[in-house]
Scaffold this active site. Sequence first.
Site, PDB file in Angstrom:
ATOM      1  N   SER A 178     -10.915  19.484  74.118  1.00 16.00           N
ATOM      2  CA  SER A 178     -10.966  18.783  75.384  1.00 16.00           C
ATOM      3  C   SER A 178     -10.511  17.333  75.255  1.00 16.00           C
ATOM      4  O   SER A 178      -9.386  17.076  74.867  1.00 16.00           O
ATOM      5  CB  SER A 178     -12.398  18.907  75.888  1.00 16.00           C
ATOM      6  OG  SER A 178     -12.477  18.621  77.232  1.00 16.00           O
ATOM      7  N   ASP A 346     -10.933  28.481  82.445  1.00 17.10           N
ATOM      8  CA  ASP A 346     -11.171  27.054  82.197  1.00 17.10           C
ATOM      9  C   ASP A 346     -10.740  26.235  83.413  1.00 17.10           C
ATOM     10  O   ASP A 346      -9.567  26.202  83.767  1.00 17.10           O
ATOM     11  CB  ASP A 346     -10.379  26.626  80.954  1.00 17.10           C
ATOM     12  CG  ASP A 346     -10.756  25.249  80.447  1.00 17.10           C
ATOM     13  OD1 ASP A 346     -11.236  24.431  81.248  1.00 17.10           O
ATOM     14  OD2 ASP A 346     -10.562  25.002  79.248  1.00 17.10           O
ATOM     15  N   HIS A 375     -14.324  26.526  79.658  1.00 15.62           N
ATOM     16  CA  HIS A 375     -14.130  25.320  78.846  1.00 15.62           C
ATOM     17  C   HIS A 375     -15.135  25.182  77.704  1.00 15.62           C
ATOM     18  O   HIS A 375     -14.808  24.650  76.646  1.00 15.62           O
ATOM     19  CB  HIS A 375     -14.235  24.110  79.773  1.00 15.62           C
ATOM     20  CG  HIS A 375     -13.588  22.876  79.240  1.00 15.62           C
ATOM     21  ND1 HIS A 375     -12.220  22.727  79.156  1.00 15.62           N
ATOM     22  CD2 HIS A 375     -14.104  21.725  78.769  1.00 15.62           C
ATOM     23  CE1 HIS A 375     -11.947  21.544  78.660  1.00 15.62           C
ATOM     24  NE2 HIS A 375     -13.063  20.915  78.406  1.00 15.62           N
TER      25      HIS A 375
END
Length: 405
Positions: A178, A346, A375
């Site tokens: 991320s 996601d 995610h």
Amino acid sequence: MKRAAPLAASIVALVLLFHVGRVRCLPESTLRRSSPPATDGLCAALIRPSGYPCSEHTVETEDGHLLGIQHIPHGRKGLDGNPRRPVFLQHGLFMGGDAWFANSVDESLGFILVDSGFDVWVGNVRGTSWSHGHSTLSVHDKEFWDWSWQELAQYDLLAMISYVYLVTNSKIFYIGHSQGTIMGLAAFTMPEVVQMIESAALLCPISYLDHISSTFVLRAVSLHLDQLLLSMGIHQLNFRSDMGIEILDTICDGHMDCNNLLASITGDNCCFNLSRMDYYLEFEPHPSSTKNIRHLFQMIRKGTFAKYDYGLLGNLKHYHQLHPPAFDLADIPNSLPLWMGYGGKDALSDITDLQRTIKELKSKPKMLYIDDYGHVDFILSEKAKDDVYGELIKFLKSQECYSSY
Ligand SMILES: *[C@@H]1O[C@H](CO)[C@@H](O)[C@H](O)[C@H]1NC(C)=O
């Protein structure tokens, strides 16, 4: 809201889960108690109790932040004489290095890498519980929080990677999740960073953010939460504080289904262990800066992968041009092998945005797509070992350059 909180915002989500609507099932004290004291360290909190050796290291960035790095040189059985190549783990937004060790020893990527023969180093960005120091500033100074992911890439990553490179005398495998992938992609455009990297594996890769589908984040963007907070003089974003919890309540108030807050932030996670939530909340979420959120919101609003936008006059002062300079993904050398893992559910690392990233890169990354992953699954899924980490480790090992031995 949509777009915004990105990355590992998962964690926020976690908190929210318990705070909004039916979620008020956790004792208040669990959420409101302060972050773990930095002196305890991540080694003592999570890694040594599992039987792994671990040492704490501190590096200072060019702008004075003191960052904690943890080193796990080998597993529970000791060294076996085989050379171990360094891997550096970079967590995402509102997370800390603990995220890589938050599941069982058999399920957590950090432990799995150690047991797969790597020399593991854990990064923690400024402002997190494990990197809360500064050479001159206190966390109560607003200047302490005057940064975004741009500084995390240009200062934190440079300082941490340089340290590991120096100590190990070896190129480094980079693994980011991320926000850790935003930092990586920005930093890999810098020759002084990329020359220290052997190859990089990116989980939920992000450089562009203008297609995110996170309802929570998009709502925060449409509420102009970033401007609002800055105008209120709130520079630190800490969802463990009363203020942080109020912010969450405001965003959720009657406008969206916050009963499933985690999903509204990150997308549906298929394989997340809900009964482990109390445990995750002992460490997460970590603080970040309002300026960082603002920078991410700028990316969502403008569809850019660029430096922080100070407005026309501010940009002239900072960059000597009217608009902030973009990070050019084509500056990442073709010689850097890349691997990416991404999920169909996601809501933050959107596939349209990712396709643009890939198009702009010179090298062609090796891709792993998992249809039902959100995610958070890439870090916390109970099955990530089979679904993701096996492939990831295969990639790293295929890149190992034994010529240095
Ligand atoms: C889920 O979390 C609980 C509580 O920590 C744990 O006992 C259980 O083993 C976990 N399940 C899996 C499959 O990891």
